[in-house]
Write a protein that holds these residues in place. Sequence first.
Motif, short mmCIF file in Angstrom:
data_model
loop_
_atom_site.label_atom_id
_atom_site.label_comp_id
_atom_site.label_asym_id
_atom_site.label_seq_id
_atom_site.Cartn_x
_atom_site.Cartn_y
_atom_site.Cartn_z
N VAL A 90 0.80 -1.38 -0.16
CA VAL A 90 0.06 -0.02 -0.06
C VAL A 90 1.00 1.18 0.02
CG1 VAL A 90 -1.80 1.29 1.18
CG2 VAL A 90 -1.93 -1.00 1.26
N ILE A 91 0.53 2.31 -0.88
CA ILE A 91 1.30 3.52 -1.05
C ILE A 91 0.27 4.48 -0.34
CG2 ILE A 91 2.55 5.05 -2.32
CD1 ILE A 91 3.15 2.81 -4.65
N ARG A 92 0.79 5.35 0.48
CA ARG A 92 -0.09 6.46 1.01
C ARG A 92 0.46 7.74 0.87
NH1 ARG A 92 -4.59 5.30 5.45
NH2 ARG A 92 -5.82 6.32 3.77
N VAL A 93 0.17 8.62 0.22
CA VAL A 93 0.83 10.09 0.27
C VAL A 93 -0.40 11.15 0.81
CG1 VAL A 93 1.64 11.86 -1.54
CG2 VAL A 93 1.78 9.39 -1.89
N LEU B 104 -3.39 0.58 -3.85
CA LEU B 104 -2.81 -0.76 -3.41
C LEU B 104 -2.10 -1.18 -4.69
CD1 LEU B 104 -6.59 -2.08 -2.63
CD2 LEU B 104 -4.73 -1.15 -1.11
N VAL B 105 -1.15 -2.10 -4.19
CA VAL B 105 0.02 -2.53 -4.95
C VAL B 105 -0.15 -4.23 -5.35
CG1 VAL B 105 2.53 -2.82 -5.69
CG2 VAL B 105 1.59 -0.72 -4.60
N GLU B 106 -0.32 -4.73 -6.46
CA GLU B 106 -0.25 -6.07 -6.60
C GLU B 106 0.93 -6.44 -7.34
OE1 GLU B 106 -0.81 -10.25 -6.84
OE2 GLU B 106 -1.46 -8.66 -5.39
N SER B 107 2.26 -7.20 -6.98
CA SER B 107 3.41 -7.40 -7.61
C SER B 107 3.53 -8.94 -8.11
CB SER B 107 4.39 -6.75 -6.84
OG SER B 107 4.71 -7.70 -5.65
N LYS B 108 4.28 -9.10 -8.98
CA LYS B 108 4.68 -10.52 -9.29
C LYS B 108 6.00 -10.37 -10.23
CE LYS B 108 0.65 -12.41 -8.88
NZ LYS B 108 0.57 -13.41 -7.86
N THR B 109 7.00 -11.22 -9.67
CA THR B 109 8.15 -11.46 -10.09
C THR B 109 8.59 -12.57 -11.15
OG1 THR B 109 8.91 -12.71 -8.14
CG2 THR B 109 9.05 -9.99 -8.19
N ASN B 110 9.75 -12.76 -11.63
CA ASN B 110 10.29 -13.99 -12.30
C ASN B 110 9.22 -14.52 -13.51
OD1 ASN B 110 12.37 -15.76 -12.02
ND2 ASN B 110 11.25 -17.27 -11.53
N GLU C 187 -7.62 5.55 -4.43
CA GLU C 187 -7.38 6.33 -5.62
C GLU C 187 -7.22 5.41 -6.67
OE1 GLU C 187 -8.32 9.51 -3.06
OE2 GLU C 187 -6.72 7.73 -3.01
N ALA C 188 -6.27 4.40 -6.46
CA ALA C 188 -5.63 3.63 -7.46
C ALA C 188 -5.16 2.11 -7.04
CB ALA C 188 -4.29 4.41 -7.84
N VAL C 189 -4.88 1.44 -7.93
CA VAL C 189 -4.55 0.08 -7.98
C VAL C 189 -3.48 -0.27 -8.92
CG1 VAL C 189 -4.95 -2.42 -8.10
CG2 VAL C 189 -6.62 -1.04 -7.13
N ILE C 190 -2.32 -0.27 -8.37
CA ILE C 190 -1.12 -0.45 -9.26
C ILE C 190 -0.54 -1.89 -9.31
CG2 ILE C 190 1.49 0.38 -9.53
CD1 ILE C 190 0.70 2.77 -8.02
N THR C 191 -0.40 -2.42 -10.44
CA THR C 191 0.06 -3.76 -10.95
C THR C 191 1.52 -3.43 -11.31
OG1 THR C 191 -0.77 -3.81 -13.24
CG2 THR C 191 -2.24 -4.53 -11.43
N LEU C 192 2.22 -4.49 -10.48
CA LEU C 192 3.68 -4.63 -10.95
C LEU C 192 4.28 -5.86 -11.56
CD1 LEU C 192 6.41 -2.67 -10.72
CD2 LEU C 192 6.24 -3.51 -8.31
N LYS D 45 -14.22 6.57 -8.78
CA LYS D 45 -13.42 5.90 -9.78
C LYS D 45 -12.23 5.84 -9.48
CE LYS D 45 -12.40 6.44 -14.84
NZ LYS D 45 -12.43 7.27 -15.81
N VAL D 46 -11.61 4.38 -9.81
CA VAL D 46 -10.40 3.89 -9.14
C VAL D 46 -9.67 3.78 -10.68
CG1 VAL D 46 -8.94 2.16 -8.11
CG2 VAL D 46 -11.27 2.84 -7.18
N LEU D 47 -8.38 4.51 -10.52
CA LEU D 47 -7.48 4.06 -11.69
C LEU D 47 -6.87 2.81 -11.48
CD1 LEU D 47 -5.75 5.43 -13.94
CD2 LEU D 47 -4.05 6.24 -12.35
N LEU D 48 -6.76 1.92 -12.67
CA LEU D 48 -6.01 0.84 -12.48
C LEU D 48 -4.71 1.07 -13.56
CD1 LEU D 48 -5.37 -2.29 -12.35
CD2 LEU D 48 -6.73 -2.71 -14.25
#
Length: 690
Positions: free
Chosen positions: A350-353, A363-369, A391-396, A419-422
């Motif tokens: 989670v990133i909060r500013v 919110l952050v959802e990440s994947k590697t490899n 405000e947003a969902v960030i995929t990584l 409205k949520v930014l993807l």
Amino acid sequence: MVKGANVGLSALGESSENGGSVDAVTVILGWSSPSGDGDADVSVLLLTDEGKVRDNADFFFYNNPTAADGSVQLLGQSPTEVGTEDRIQLDLTAVPDGIERLVIAASRHQRAPFGQLDNLRLELADPGGERLLGFSITDAESESGFVFGEIYRRNQEWKFRAIGQGYDTGLAGLATDFGIEIEDDAAAEEAPAPHDLAADTEAEAASTRVDPADPMAKPASTDAGAAGAPDSGSAPTETAAPAAEAAPAAAAAPKRLRTARKKVTLPKAAKPSLAENDAWNTARLFPATALNRDREREVRATSVLLSVMAQVPEFGRRLTAAFGAPAGRTETFTEVSLPHGETPKRPDGVIRVERAGRLWTALVESKTNGNPLKAEQVQDYMDIAARRGYEAVITLSNDVALDGSPLVPVKIDGRRKHKVLLAHLSWAEVAYQAKMLIRHEGVGNPAHAWLLQELLHYLQHENSGCHGFQNMGPAWVPVRKGIDDETLAAGDERATQVVESWERLIRQVCLQLGGELGVKVLPVQRTGRGEDARARRTALADRLCADGRLNAEIRIEDAPGTIAIAADLRVGKLRTSTEIPAPEQGYPLSWVKRLVRQLGEAPADLHIETLTDGTSAGPRGTLEKLRPEPGDLLPKDSARITGFRLSLSKSMGSTRGNAESGFIRSVDAAVERFRTGVLTHLDQRPTRRA
């Protein structure tokens, strides 16, 4: 909108899906070029009710991209399906008292005319990414600077006016109109000597730091230096006077803004190691040697990235500003549990500013490899974000996002007002932003630079799983087999999937090159007006089925030409090439002799072809054979020479990209060989200035 029209932002907010007032907006300036190499630089000026800036600090451009109060952030340039977009984030709640107008402008390098560009446009979007308005400029001709529009106060309300006013005098002309004195670009920039960042002390950092009140002023160390010492932050137009003599003149005259791009001293080579032998490993803040499971890689990479984002403001802002985050205090969290039905969900981060009491949350959802994002996970986080007002969902992940081709399908409930930014980030883009800051643009604190170096080392470690786009996808092998046995037919959806993977690969190549060179590197999209992304990719897929080739172009800022990349899947060959125009003056024999001399250290197998305006093909040959006889490049029929095509060919790998001989590695190696072996030896375009 039409030229001269205006509209209140509150009215736009009421008509948007979010509803209500618009306190922050993203301004999008866009254009396209028939040749693929058109470019422009955006700028923002803060004006008082007198129509002038208070001082040079109210002028935001490539050397001063961010306001300390967060009111203005130039987010940089990115390619689109129809050309190029430059984005500006404006936080209207942070605009200082006394500022009545925010003028949004753009200028072209060396005063090139905007008439050479197509589809000049300005758009306004709300923090959620919804487009609120658009304004097109259709009458651009010889102007090299343009005021696209302005946001201004009227009766305690912010309004937008479409302007479309041009200047033949470029950046200098429009800036002078608003009270800024421009130091013209008559002198060439001088590159500073290499500097070891690890040897910096706080005193040294302070001596070269720019005064926040005047970001365009010379560093203090320059003023205190010896007579004649060049300013490392800009291009001097004349020999510097001694400090004692310069002081009265400086006091008598206002500072003139120098628009040559700043050069930042950075470590070019590592200091000699104190280790007894190469077997000693340097201690690392983020060790990666023991990582051997996907879950461990994912958790470690997410935590490492988010912690550095919170501790290095320049880096955190660089990554979040594009998603509508304000400039403020940033905190990051991992493995947060959030209620969702009977089973709580745990996003990876989670990133909060926080700014002026207002929270922005992603919110952050990440994947590697190379692991793919899961649509059901992202959908859950989008629902949670909408319900909780985030405000947003960030995929990584290692994948690269494309316009018009979402990585995961997500359903949006149109009944929700919020409205949520993807948005998506690739690990390659994270590495690119870190490189740009520590190798080219710099940060204000040596400890922050060290943190970014440690992050970059971690991302590049083979065990991190954060290596960027590495797999051409499941359609790659069947398509190559279909091309080999001539069974691949137009309309095959697998060919479109390969074209999308190819486009992702080219975008990653641009990120890697841009991070290494510190300049803009963009894919060239030669798109017809009105053609959407899906139609363009379908046409390219049909062409792939017909001739078995994948084609792309890369434009490196200030390079003499674009790099064309052609992958011939029928014969397993990669061809990289560029075309350079013939000189406007001199004799053809002198041209070819000079070209061969410039390429003295280029690979001997470099193929050179003379381009003519005749009906027959021009002479051609390898550099090895042309070195003793450059005159062999002259046409026998005396046809007029229009330019030269330089090309290199190599075999390409056939695997999906995980092996050393893989196709992706082959493309990376081919582009790098052509850039270092050919382009660097040619005359470069003049360095960008106002």
